[in-house]
Scaffold this motif. Structure first.
Motif, mmCIF file in Angstrom:
data_model
loop_
_atom_site.group_PDB
_atom_site.id
_atom_site.type_symbol
_atom_site.label_atom_id
_atom_site.label_comp_id
_atom_site.label_asym_id
_atom_site.label_seq_id
_atom_site.Cartn_x
_atom_site.Cartn_y
_atom_site.Cartn_z
ATOM 1 N N THR A 55 0.803 -1.219 0.000
ATOM 2 C CA THR A 55 0.000 0.000 0.000
ATOM 3 C C THR A 55 0.837 1.270 0.000
ATOM 4 N N GLY A 56 2.007 1.239 0.630
ATOM 5 C CA GLY A 56 2.782 2.455 0.829
ATOM 6 C C GLY A 56 2.445 3.164 2.120
ATOM 7 N N ALA A 57 1.591 2.555 2.959
ATOM 8 C CA ALA A 57 1.260 3.138 4.257
ATOM 9 C C ALA A 57 2.493 3.169 5.146
ATOM 10 N N GLY A 58 2.439 4.014 6.196
ATOM 11 C CA GLY A 58 3.596 4.193 7.054
ATOM 12 C C GLY A 58 3.537 3.467 8.373
ATOM 13 N N ALA A 59 2.405 2.836 8.689
ATOM 14 C CA ALA A 59 2.264 2.124 9.961
ATOM 15 C C ALA A 59 1.016 1.253 9.900
ATOM 16 N N VAL A 60 0.923 0.330 10.854
ATOM 17 C CA VAL A 60 -0.281 -0.490 10.998
ATOM 18 C C VAL A 60 -0.890 -0.223 12.364
ATOM 19 N N LYS A 61 -2.179 -0.537 12.485
ATOM 20 C CA LYS A 61 -2.855 -0.466 13.776
ATOM 21 C C LYS A 61 -3.412 -1.826 14.123
ATOM 22 N N LEU A 62 -3.301 -2.189 15.384
ATOM 23 C CA LEU A 62 -3.916 -3.425 15.855
ATOM 24 C C LEU A 62 -4.532 -3.194 17.225
ATOM 25 N N GLU A 63 -5.557 -3.974 17.521
ATOM 26 C CA GLU A 63 -6.267 -3.850 18.787
ATOM 27 C C GLU A 63 -5.707 -4.829 19.806
ATOM 28 N N GLY A 64 -5.811 -4.455 21.076
ATOM 29 C CA GLY A 64 -5.415 -5.361 22.145
ATOM 30 C C GLY A 64 -4.494 -4.708 23.151
ATOM 31 N N LEU A 83 -7.373 5.344 22.174
ATOM 32 C CA LEU A 83 -8.165 5.012 23.362
ATOM 33 C C LEU A 83 -9.622 5.291 23.019
ATOM 34 N N GLU A 84 -10.426 4.233 22.974
ATOM 35 C CA GLU A 84 -11.802 4.391 22.499
ATOM 36 C C GLU A 84 -12.824 4.153 23.595
ATOM 37 N N GLY A 85 -13.835 5.017 23.620
ATOM 38 C CA GLY A 85 -15.037 4.790 24.399
ATOM 39 C C GLY A 85 -14.833 4.625 25.887
ATOM 40 N N VAL A 86 -14.153 5.579 26.523
ATOM 41 C CA VAL A 86 -13.960 5.501 27.970
ATOM 42 C C VAL A 86 -14.365 6.817 28.621
ATOM 43 N N ALA A 87 -14.655 6.747 29.920
ATOM 44 C CA ALA A 87 -15.037 7.942 30.662
ATOM 45 C C ALA A 87 -13.860 8.919 30.757
ATOM 46 N N GLU A 88 -14.182 10.208 30.846
ATOM 47 C CA GLU A 88 -13.154 11.256 30.822
ATOM 48 C C GLU A 88 -12.087 11.112 31.900
ATOM 49 N N ILE A 105 8.432 -2.213 11.815
ATOM 50 C CA ILE A 105 7.034 -1.935 11.486
ATOM 51 C C ILE A 105 6.429 -1.068 12.588
ATOM 52 N N PRO A 106 6.181 0.217 12.316
ATOM 53 C CA PRO A 106 5.569 1.084 13.321
ATOM 54 C C PRO A 106 4.137 0.624 13.636
ATOM 55 N N VAL A 107 3.806 0.632 14.928
ATOM 56 C CA VAL A 107 2.506 0.127 15.372
ATOM 57 C C VAL A 107 1.748 1.205 16.140
ATOM 58 N N LEU A 108 0.496 1.413 15.740
ATOM 59 C CA LEU A 108 -0.460 2.221 16.493
ATOM 60 C C LEU A 108 -1.335 1.255 17.273
ATOM 61 N N GLY A 109 -1.325 1.360 18.612
ATOM 62 C CA GLY A 109 -2.126 0.471 19.437
ATOM 63 C C GLY A 109 -3.566 0.935 19.533
ATOM 64 N N HIS A 110 -4.400 0.122 20.184
ATOM 65 C CA HIS A 110 -5.823 0.455 20.339
ATOM 66 C C HIS A 110 -6.337 -0.289 21.563
ATOM 67 N N VAL A 111 -6.735 0.468 22.602
ATOM 68 C CA VAL A 111 -7.251 -0.131 23.836
ATOM 69 C C VAL A 111 -8.557 0.545 24.228
ATOM 70 N N GLY A 112 -9.151 0.070 25.325
ATOM 71 C CA GLY A 112 -10.463 0.553 25.730
ATOM 72 C C GLY A 112 -11.533 -0.253 25.028
ATOM 73 N N LEU A 113 -12.508 0.419 24.440
ATOM 74 C CA LEU A 113 -13.493 -0.259 23.606
ATOM 75 C C LEU A 113 -12.804 -0.706 22.329
ATOM 76 N N MET A 114 -12.838 -2.024 22.072
ATOM 77 C CA MET A 114 -12.162 -2.567 20.888
ATOM 78 C C MET A 114 -13.198 -3.253 20.004
ATOM 79 N N PRO A 115 -13.560 -2.631 18.873
ATOM 80 C CA PRO A 115 -14.639 -3.172 18.032
ATOM 81 C C PRO A 115 -14.427 -4.611 17.578
ATOM 82 N N GLN A 116 -13.175 -5.027 17.376
ATOM 83 C CA GLN A 116 -12.946 -6.403 16.933
ATOM 84 C C GLN A 116 -13.253 -7.424 18.020
ATOM 85 N N SER A 117 -13.361 -6.970 19.274
ATOM 86 C CA SER A 117 -13.673 -7.861 20.399
ATOM 87 C C SER A 117 -15.094 -7.651 20.907
ATOM 88 N N VAL A 118 -15.942 -7.076 20.064
ATOM 89 C CA VAL A 118 -17.269 -6.681 20.510
ATOM 90 C C VAL A 118 -18.073 -7.869 21.033
#
Length: 283
Positions: A120-129, A194-199, A145-158
């Motif tokens: 693709t030519g993208a500069g990083a990947v994102k994964l949940e967990g 960080l998705e879907g969490v209280a302030e 391989i640069p990684v963008l993480g994803h925690v909190g509400l994780m749609p792939q683990s819905v």
């Protein structure tokens, strides 16, 4: 430095596309602006305003009408990743690794991440967990391989978590999410979504990790924000609580299509100015 073409000043300096390192350096500074992108013309419009464009697996729901992101495969992500990279010149392009392409092993994750970037030519990947993915994040980061993480509400683990409800709305839920963010950051992620969490929890997480925290439904306590572009443009009737509509493009599209249909039925479109004439004819 600039040159002139047909009387117009043109910036001759090469445009510099952002890197994961650039984004990592924005911790605690000017908030990071991120949006999703799936197609070339939209990416080109977003690029001048955004620091990061995410080719999200949300493409399955936004463009293909799926009920969740779980049905999206790697070939689909690569196809849309290529399209976005054609339109982006300045923003960092990050491509989601879809469900089932990285959880089995760190080696599986590397193979699929390497393919996603190289094709693709993208500069990083994102994964949940969280903590369970820390070893994988470290494995990828240590191999370029640069990684963008994803925690909190994780749609792939819905399914595992019983729906899309916000996380961390009681204090006893905080520590696991904080620990997840710390683990992913320490493993080498250049930033964490960080998705879907209280302030209050979003503030705690942002303070706890050294890399930028990019919020979605996580308040302005984070180091940056991301939204699904089509949500903030008002293309869908359903509007999540955390989304502000900055436009009502959906309504404008319906009005435009209604105007077109009306003119076609009245035969007022196409008019004379939209019609080709015979060569050499003035009438």
């Amino acid at each position: 430095m600039s040159t002139t073409q047909k009387g117009i000043a043109v910036d001759a300096r090469p445009k510099r596309q952002a890197t994961a390192k650039n984004i990592a350096s924005m911790k605690g500074g000017t908030p990071i602006v991120c949006l999703t992108a799936y197609i070339t013309p939209m990416a080109a419009r977003l690029d001048k305003h955004c620091d990061l464009l995410l080719v999200g697996d949300s493409v399955g729901m936004v463009l293909y009408g799926m009920d969740s992101t779980l049905g999206v495969d790697l070939d689909t992500m690569i196809r849309h990743g290529r399209a976005v990279c054609r339109g982006a010149e300045q923003a960092l392009v990050v491509i989601d690794l879809p469900f089932g392409t990285y959880e089995e092993s760190k080696e599986q994750a590397f193979r699929n991440a390497a393919r996603a970037l190289s094709e693709t030519g993208a500069g990083a990947v994102k994964l949940e967990g969280g903590r369970e993915m820390a070893e994988t994040v470290s494995f990828l980061s240590n191999r370029g391989i640069p990684v963008l993480g994803h925690v909190g509400l994780m749609p792939q683990s819905v399914h595992a978590h019983g729906g899309y409800g916000a996380r961390g709305r009681s204090v006893d839920e905080w520590q696991p999410i904080i620990d997840d963010a710390i683990a992913i950051a320490e493993a080498g992620a250049f930033a964490v979504v960080l998705e879907g969490v209280a302030e209050p929890l979003a503030r705690k997480v942002t303070e706890a990790v050294q890399c930028p925290v990019i919020g979605i439904g996580a308040s302005n306590a984070c180091d940056g924000q991301i939204l699904v572009t089509e949500d903030m443009l008002g293309l869908f009737a359903i509007n999540p609580k955390f989304v502000k509509r900055f436009a009502e493009i959906g309504r404008d599209i319906e009005d435009a299509i209604g105007g077109y249909a009306d003119e076609v039925r009245k035969r007022s479109f196409p008019a004379e100015e939209h019609t080709y004439k015979m060569r050499g004819s003035n009438s």
